[in-house]
Design an enzyme around this catalytic site. Structure first.
Site, PDB file in Angstrom:
ATOM      1  N   HIS A  17       1.427  -1.035   0.405  1.00 35.55           N
ATOM      2  CA  HIS A  17       0.170   0.531  -0.373  1.00 35.55           C
ATOM      3  C   HIS A  17       1.248   1.275  -0.580  1.00 35.55           C
ATOM      4  CE1 HIS A  17      -2.874  -2.694   2.687  1.00 35.55           C
ATOM      5  NE2 HIS A  17      -3.527  -2.526   0.853  1.00 35.55           N
ATOM      6  N   LYS A  41     -16.819  -7.117   3.549  1.00 35.70           N
ATOM      7  CA  LYS A  41     -15.961  -8.174   4.802  1.00 35.70           C
ATOM      8  C   LYS A  41     -16.052  -7.873   5.959  1.00 35.70           C
ATOM      9  CE  LYS A  41     -11.376  -7.375   0.719  1.00 35.70           C
ATOM     10  NZ  LYS A  41     -10.430  -6.480   0.962  1.00 35.70           N
ATOM     11  N   ARG A  97      -1.262  -5.756  -8.410  1.00 34.28           N
ATOM     12  CA  ARG A  97      -0.359  -6.688  -7.778  1.00 34.28           C
ATOM     13  C   ARG A  97      -0.531  -8.139  -8.946  1.00 34.28           C
ATOM     14  NH1 ARG A  97      -2.655  -7.278  -2.263  1.00 34.28           N
ATOM     15  NH2 ARG A  97      -4.710  -7.785  -3.182  1.00 34.28           N
ATOM     16  N   SER A 134      -2.974  -8.083   2.915  1.00 35.86           N
ATOM     17  CA  SER A 134      -3.564  -8.140   4.480  1.00 35.86           C
ATOM     18  C   SER A 134      -4.096  -9.338   4.793  1.00 35.86           C
ATOM     19  CB  SER A 134      -3.997  -7.023   5.035  1.00 35.86           C
ATOM     20  OG  SER A 134      -3.872  -5.526   4.244  1.00 35.86           O
TER      21      SER A 134
END
Ligand code: PNS
Length: 165
Positions: A17, A41, A97, A134
């Protein structure tokens, strides 16, 4: 110079990040990092307040550089496009990514443009950091593993506390 919104869960913020924030600062000059309340989430670890505190601590060194670039941190409960509007940004930025990220981000970007006219710019992340997520940071920290190469130093104490170590 442009003002951009970088929304995410940041649960917790990691070095990938920060790489996106640094790239966006270099390219655009003004970045608003938005820790989003994300009801899709519910399995997250940190509440919004703690995610915000970790982000503030992580970006503090960037603020100290005094190079005319600006980074703000906000939290937002709602749609990313509404955060983009209320912050009057030029567009949203997202880090990519993997091709898996692209699939998800492309659909969000197209939806946000179709529904609200808000555009998204993708930044490919540093390949040396592209494995970091994460989710795995949370998992490794939970079992007492070493995540010191994946998160900024300020986040380590929060992870230790959350995993009761
Ligand atoms: O870090 P994440 O979890 O990949 O970030 C995803 C996030 C929070 C940026 C995304 O879920 C989001 O924008 N949520 C806000 C709600 C929203 O705008 N939903 C419509 C998406 S088209």
């Amino acid at each position: 110079m442009a003002k951009v919104l970088y929304p995410g869960s940041f649960d917790p913020v990691h070095l990938g990040h920060l790489d996106v924030i640094d790239q966006a600062l270099e390219l655009f000059g003004h970045v608003v990092v938005a820790a989003m309340h994300n009801p899709s989430k519910p399995s997250g670890l940190f509440d919004l307040e703690e995610r915000l505190a970790m982000l503030e601590a992580a970006v503090a060194p960037r603020r100290a550089e005094g190079d005319g670039r600006r980074v703000d941190v906000i939290s937002f409960a709602g749609l990313a496009v509404d955060a983009a509007r209320s912050e009057s940004v030029d567009f949203i930025v997202k880090g990519l990514r993997t091709s898996g990220d692209f699939e998800v981000e492309q659909q969000m970007a197209q939806t946000n443009r179709a529904a609200a006219g808000v555009r998204t710019v993708y930044l490919p992340c540093n390949p040396a950091l592209s494995f970091i997520s994460s989710r795995f940071v949370r998992e490794i920290a939970h079992y007492g593993g070493d995540v010191s190469g994946m998160v900024p130093e300020q986040v380590l104490a929060h992870l230790r506390r959350a995993s009761g170590r």
